[in-house]
Design a protein around this motif. Sequence first.
Motif, PDB file in Angstrom:
ATOM      1  N   ARG A  78       0.835  -1.214   0.000  1.00 54.01           N
ATOM      2  CA  ARG A  78       0.000   0.000   0.000  1.00 54.01           C
ATOM      3  C   ARG A  78       0.866   1.258   0.000  1.00 54.01           C
ATOM      4  N   TYR A  79       1.973   1.227   0.736  1.00 61.25           N
ATOM      5  CA  TYR A  79       2.887   2.360   0.782  1.00 61.25           C
ATOM      6  C   TYR A  79       3.520   2.599  -0.593  1.00 61.25           C
ATOM      7  N   GLU A  80       3.992   1.537  -1.206  1.00 63.03           N
ATOM      8  CA  GLU A  80       4.649   1.660  -2.508  1.00 63.03           C
ATOM      9  C   GLU A  80       3.697   2.165  -3.583  1.00 63.03           C
ATOM     10  N   HIS A  81       2.427   1.800  -3.489  1.00 64.26           N
ATOM     11  CA  HIS A  81       1.435   2.174  -4.513  1.00 64.26           C
ATOM     12  C   HIS A  81       0.537   3.325  -4.058  1.00 64.26           C
ATOM     13  N   PHE A  82       0.985   4.090  -3.093  1.00 64.35           N
ATOM     14  CA  PHE A  82       0.160   5.179  -2.563  1.00 64.35           C
ATOM     15  C   PHE A  82       0.193   6.375  -3.509  1.00 64.35           C
ATOM     16  N   PHE A  83      -0.982   6.848  -3.909  1.00 64.71           N
ATOM     17  CA  PHE A  83      -1.129   8.063  -4.698  1.00 64.71           C
ATOM     18  C   PHE A  83      -2.416   8.751  -4.268  1.00 64.71           C
ATOM     19  N   SER A  84      -2.449  10.069  -4.483  1.00 60.66           N
ATOM     20  CA  SER A  84      -3.691  10.778  -4.182  1.00 60.66           C
ATOM     21  C   SER A  84      -4.750  10.314  -5.171  1.00 60.66           C
ATOM     22  N   GLN A  85      -5.983  10.320  -4.706  1.00 63.44           N
ATOM     23  CA  GLN A  85      -7.074   9.858  -5.554  1.00 63.44           C
ATOM     24  C   GLN A  85      -7.732  11.047  -6.231  1.00 63.44           C
ATOM     25  N   GLN A  86      -8.313  10.805  -7.380  1.00 65.21           N
ATOM     26  CA  GLN A  86      -8.946  11.880  -8.136  1.00 65.21           C
ATOM     27  C   GLN A  86     -10.087  12.479  -7.313  1.00 65.21           C
ATOM     28  N   GLY A  87     -10.122  13.804  -7.239  1.00 70.97           N
ATOM     29  CA  GLY A  87     -11.162  14.504  -6.497  1.00 70.97           C
ATOM     30  C   GLY A  87     -10.903  14.584  -4.998  1.00 70.97           C
ATOM     31  N   GLU A  88      -9.793  14.030  -4.552  1.00 69.48           N
ATOM     32  CA  GLU A  88      -9.452  14.019  -3.127  1.00 69.48           C
ATOM     33  C   GLU A  88      -8.731  15.326  -2.773  1.00 69.48           C
ATOM     34  N   THR A 140      -5.845  13.356   1.369  1.00 73.42           N
ATOM     35  CA  THR A 140      -4.665  12.574   0.980  1.00 73.42           C
ATOM     36  C   THR A 140      -3.701  12.462   2.149  1.00 73.42           C
ATOM     37  N   PHE A 141      -3.447  13.588   2.826  1.00 74.97           N
ATOM     38  CA  PHE A 141      -2.538  13.584   3.964  1.00 74.97           C
ATOM     39  C   PHE A 141      -3.045  12.665   5.068  1.00 74.97           C
ATOM     40  N   ASN A 142      -4.337  12.733   5.374  1.00 79.17           N
ATOM     41  CA  ASN A 142      -4.901  11.881   6.431  1.00 79.17           C
ATOM     42  C   ASN A 142      -4.777  10.401   6.081  1.00 79.17           C
ATOM     43  N   ARG A 143      -5.034  10.047   4.832  1.00 75.27           N
ATOM     44  CA  ARG A 143      -4.874   8.644   4.416  1.00 75.27           C
ATOM     45  C   ARG A 143      -3.423   8.208   4.546  1.00 75.27           C
ATOM     46  N   PHE A 144      -2.509   9.066   4.111  1.00 75.55           N
ATOM     47  CA  PHE A 144      -1.091   8.736   4.184  1.00 75.55           C
ATOM     48  C   PHE A 144      -0.642   8.619   5.637  1.00 75.55           C
ATOM     49  N   ASN A 145      -1.094   9.531   6.468  1.00 70.85           N
ATOM     50  CA  ASN A 145      -0.728   9.511   7.887  1.00 70.85           C
ATOM     51  C   ASN A 145      -1.242   8.239   8.567  1.00 70.85           C
ATOM     52  N   CYS A 146      -2.453   7.821   8.245  1.00 70.69           N
ATOM     53  CA  CYS A 146      -2.998   6.565   8.805  1.00 70.69           C
ATOM     54  C   CYS A 146      -2.151   5.374   8.367  1.00 70.69           C
ATOM     55  N   LEU A 147      -1.759   5.364   7.109  1.00 72.10           N
ATOM     56  CA  LEU A 147      -0.913   4.286   6.594  1.00 72.10           C
ATOM     57  C   LEU A 147       0.427   4.252   7.327  1.00 72.10           C
ATOM     58  N   VAL A 148       1.037   5.413   7.512  1.00 74.88           N
ATOM     59  CA  VAL A 148       2.323   5.486   8.214  1.00 74.88           C
ATOM     60  C   VAL A 148       2.169   5.032   9.666  1.00 74.88           C
ATOM     61  N   ASN A 149       1.083   5.421  10.324  1.00 73.99           N
ATOM     62  CA  ASN A 149       0.852   4.989  11.708  1.00 73.99           C
ATOM     63  C   ASN A 149       0.661   3.479  11.795  1.00 73.99           C
ATOM     64  N   ASP A 150      -0.043   2.899  10.839  1.00 72.60           N
ATOM     65  CA  ASP A 150      -0.200   1.434  10.816  1.00 72.60           C
ATOM     66  C   ASP A 150       1.155   0.757  10.629  1.00 72.60           C
ATOM     67  N   GLY A 204      -1.040  14.773  -7.066  1.00 75.58           N
ATOM     68  CA  GLY A 204      -1.396  14.853  -8.484  1.00 75.58           C
ATOM     69  C   GLY A 204      -0.698  15.982  -9.206  1.00 75.58           C
ATOM     70  N   LYS A 205      -0.992  16.095 -10.511  1.00 72.59           N
ATOM     71  CA  LYS A 205      -0.339  17.093 -11.367  1.00 72.59           C
ATOM     72  C   LYS A 205      -0.647  18.517 -10.936  1.00 72.59           C
ATOM     73  N   SER A 206      -1.778  18.729 -10.315  1.00 72.45           N
ATOM     74  CA  SER A 206      -2.127  20.096  -9.900  1.00 72.45           C
ATOM     75  C   SER A 206      -1.179  20.621  -8.827  1.00 72.45           C
ATOM     76  N   TRP A 207      -0.455  19.754  -8.170  1.00 73.63           N
ATOM     77  CA  TRP A 207       0.492  20.141  -7.117  1.00 73.63           C
ATOM     78  C   TRP A 207       1.937  20.133  -7.620  1.00 73.63           C
ATOM     79  N   GLU A 208       2.130  19.871  -8.899  1.00 75.22           N
ATOM     80  CA  GLU A 208       3.471  19.677  -9.442  1.00 75.22           C
ATOM     81  C   GLU A 208       4.399  20.870  -9.190  1.00 75.22           C
TER      82      GLU A 208
END
Length: 179
Positions: free
Chosen positions: A102-112, A117-127, A149-153
């Motif tokens: 899940r960590y290796e394949h983690f990406f922000s989801q469309q419309g998120e 995105t940060f909360n999902r990533f933080n939960c993953l890191v805590n797990d 995503g590209k909007s944050w590039e």
Amino acid sequence: MDYQMHKIVEKGPHIPMYQPMVNNSHVTPFKHKLETRYHDDHKRLINLDVNPRAMIGNSLPHHVYHIIQNCHLAQEMIDTLTLAYECTVEVQAITINNLNRRYEHFFSQQGESLTQTFNRFNCLVNDMRRLEIIKHSSQLVLKFLDSLGKSWENHVDVLKNSEKINAMDLNSIFGNLQN
């Protein structure tokens, strides 16, 4: 809250018992007292199970609460949570493998949103930390930035080229992106 609580969670709630006597000797095994025979100390000790049950139930997030919602005793709640989260070595190995994937394949989801995105990533890191999968903070920062995503590039490029990026942690990166 009460010294007795720890014992109750470990050993189970107080159950008032008595041992019937025959000819002034105890020959029969202990039996449960009838509720009508409880005295104030019995009632106080029985009620001690209520507080840890409430504390356990109220401290769990909704997605975990369902595991213990049908438990009637604090001890039963702890045993159920222990079984669910400490599990066997094989299950733990599978969980570690799944978290790494899940960590290796983690990406922000469309419309998120960025916060989502940060909360999902933080939960993953805590797990991952819970199972002692340790990643250096610079790895986490770069992974989070790469997941956007590209909007944050443009923002990501500025942060990656910053000399201070090595000293930043996830929370400071998140704060910089929000501003």
